[in-house]
Design a protein around this motif. Structure first.
Motif, short mmCIF file in Angstrom:
data_model
loop_
_atom_site.label_atom_id
_atom_site.label_comp_id
_atom_site.label_asym_id
_atom_site.label_seq_id
_atom_site.Cartn_x
_atom_site.Cartn_y
_atom_site.Cartn_z
N ALA A 268 -54.79 -22.02 5.03
CA ALA A 268 -55.62 -21.10 5.80
C ALA A 268 -54.87 -20.40 6.93
CB ALA A 268 -56.83 -21.84 6.34
N GLY A 269 -53.92 -21.07 7.56
CA GLY A 269 -53.25 -20.43 8.69
C GLY A 269 -54.25 -20.18 9.81
N GLY A 270 -54.39 -18.94 10.25
CA GLY A 270 -55.31 -18.60 11.33
C GLY A 270 -56.69 -18.21 10.87
N PHE A 271 -57.00 -18.43 9.60
CA PHE A 271 -58.32 -18.08 9.07
C PHE A 271 -59.25 -19.29 9.15
CE2 PHE A 271 -55.25 -15.26 7.14
CZ PHE A 271 -55.86 -14.02 7.19
N SER A 272 -60.55 -19.03 9.18
CA SER A 272 -61.52 -20.13 9.19
C SER A 272 -61.46 -20.85 7.85
CB SER A 272 -62.94 -19.60 9.44
OG SER A 272 -63.35 -18.74 8.40
N VAL A 273 -61.87 -22.13 7.85
CA VAL A 273 -61.78 -22.95 6.64
C VAL A 273 -63.19 -23.42 6.24
CG1 VAL A 273 -60.75 -24.99 5.60
CG2 VAL A 273 -59.48 -23.70 7.29
N TRP A 274 -63.52 -23.23 4.97
CA TRP A 274 -64.83 -23.56 4.41
C TRP A 274 -64.64 -24.33 3.11
CZ3 TRP A 274 -69.47 -21.44 6.52
CH2 TRP A 274 -69.26 -20.59 7.61
N PRO A 275 -65.71 -24.95 2.60
CA PRO A 275 -65.62 -25.59 1.29
C PRO A 275 -65.39 -24.56 0.19
CG PRO A 275 -67.59 -26.31 2.47
CD PRO A 275 -67.01 -25.17 3.25
N GLU A 276 -64.87 -25.01 -0.93
CA GLU A 276 -64.75 -24.15 -2.12
C GLU A 276 -66.14 -23.74 -2.58
OE1 GLU A 276 -62.20 -23.08 -4.20
OE2 GLU A 276 -60.61 -23.86 -2.93
N ALA A 277 -66.21 -22.88 -3.60
CA ALA A 277 -67.49 -22.35 -4.09
C ALA A 277 -68.45 -23.47 -4.50
CB ALA A 277 -67.25 -21.41 -5.26
N THR A 278 -67.95 -24.50 -5.18
CA THR A 278 -68.86 -25.58 -5.59
C THR A 278 -69.36 -26.35 -4.38
OG1 THR A 278 -66.94 -26.98 -6.02
CG2 THR A 278 -67.92 -25.87 -7.92
N GLY A 279 -68.53 -26.47 -3.36
CA GLY A 279 -68.97 -27.13 -2.13
C GLY A 279 -70.05 -26.32 -1.43
N LEU A 280 -69.87 -25.01 -1.37
CA LEU A 280 -70.90 -24.16 -0.78
C LEU A 280 -72.20 -24.25 -1.57
CD1 LEU A 280 -68.76 -21.02 0.15
CD2 LEU A 280 -69.91 -22.56 1.76
N ALA A 281 -72.06 -24.29 -2.90
CA ALA A 281 -73.26 -24.41 -3.74
C ALA A 281 -73.97 -25.74 -3.48
CB ALA A 281 -72.89 -24.28 -5.22
N ALA A 282 -73.19 -26.80 -3.29
CA ALA A 282 -73.79 -28.12 -3.07
C ALA A 282 -74.55 -28.19 -1.75
CB ALA A 282 -72.70 -29.20 -3.09
N ILE A 283 -74.18 -27.37 -0.79
CA ILE A 283 -74.90 -27.35 0.49
C ILE A 283 -76.34 -26.91 0.27
CG2 ILE A 283 -75.04 -26.17 2.73
CD1 ILE A 283 -71.96 -26.12 2.71
N GLY A 284 -76.54 -25.99 -0.69
CA GLY A 284 -77.89 -25.56 -1.03
C GLY A 284 -78.54 -24.68 0.04
#
Length: 192
Positions: free
Chosen positions: A161-177
Motif C-alpha cells: 500500500a505505501g501511502g495509500f489506505s488499506v482495506w480488506p480484499e473484495a471478499t472481505g468487503l463482501a463479508a462485512i455485509g
C-alpha cells in the motif's frame, strides 16, 4: 489534416494541460497539438465524440504504432526489486528504458509495481507522460497497478500500500455485509 470543427457555441473549454507539446487556439478554444503540426486534427479535437477521435487516430497510425498500443508492458525501475519485494526498494522509473518502450516501440499501456508515497508516485507518472507526449502522435499512457488499497501482498506480483489506505480484499468487503462501507472504500480508493 485540419478539420472544420463541430459547433463551438455549446463547447465548454476543459482544462488543457501539456508537458511538452504546444497548445493551439481555434475559435477561441485551446487544444493540445499532439502531433506538433500546428493544426487542429480530428483526434486532438475534444469537441468530437470519442469514436470520431479514435477513428481519426487509428487512420494516422503506422502498423508498428498499432501493434504497440495492443501491447501491455511493465514499467522498468531503478535501484531495486519489484515493489520493494525483498532487498532494496526501487527509487523510480528507468526513464531511458521507458523511452525505448514508449517512443521506440509505441507501447502506451504499462503496469507499475513501483512503491513510493502517493506524491512521489504522481511525480514519476508525470515524467512518464512527458515521454509519451514526445512520441509522434502524443498518445498518453495508461498506467495500471494492482490494487494498492488491500491487505494482500504477493512478492513480485503486487505492490504494498505505501501511502495509500488499506482495506480488506473484495471478499472481505463482501463479508462485512455493509454497502455503505463498500461505497466509502470505493470513494477513498478513487480519490487516492
Amino acid at each position: 489534416m485540419a478539420m472544420a470543427a463541430s459547433s463551438t457555441s455549446a463547447a465548454v473549454q476543459p482544462q488543457i494541460d501539456t508537458r511538452v507539446v504546444p497548445i493551439i487556439e481555434v475559435d477561441g478554444l485551446r487544444f493540445r497539438d499532439l502531433d506538433r503540426n500546428g493544426k487542429l486534427d480530428r483526434y486532438e479535437d475534444w469537441r468530437l465524440s470519442p469514436e470520431q477521435r479514435a477513428d481519426d487516430l487509428v487512420a494516422r497510425m503506422t502498423v508498428q504504432e498499432k501493434a504497440g498500443v495492443m501491447m501491455f508492458g511493465t514499467l522498468p525501475m531503478h535501484g531495486g526489486n519489484l515493489g520493494g519485494s525483498g532487498g532494496r526498494e526501487a527509487s523510480g522509473y528507468d526513464l531511458d528504458k521507458v523511452r525505448e518502450l514508449v517512443v521506440g516501440r509505441h507501447i502506451s499501456s504499462l503496469i507499475t509495481r513501483l512503491k513510493l508515497d502517493p506524491a512521489a508516485l504522481a511525480e514519476q507518472h508525470n515524467a512518464l507522460q512527458t515521454i509519451a507526449e514526445q512520441d509522434r502522435l502524443g498518445i498518453p499512457l495508461t498506467i495500471a497497478s494492482d490494487p494498492r488499497n488491500h491487505f494482500q501482498f504477493t512478492a513480485g506480483a503486487s505492490v504494498a500500500a505505501g501511502g495509500f489506505s488499506v482495506w480488506p480484499e473484495a471478499t472481505g468487503l463482501a463479508a462485512i455485509g455493509d454497502a455503505d462501507t463498500v461505497r466509502r472504500f470505493a470513494d477513498i480508493a478513487r480519490r487516492e
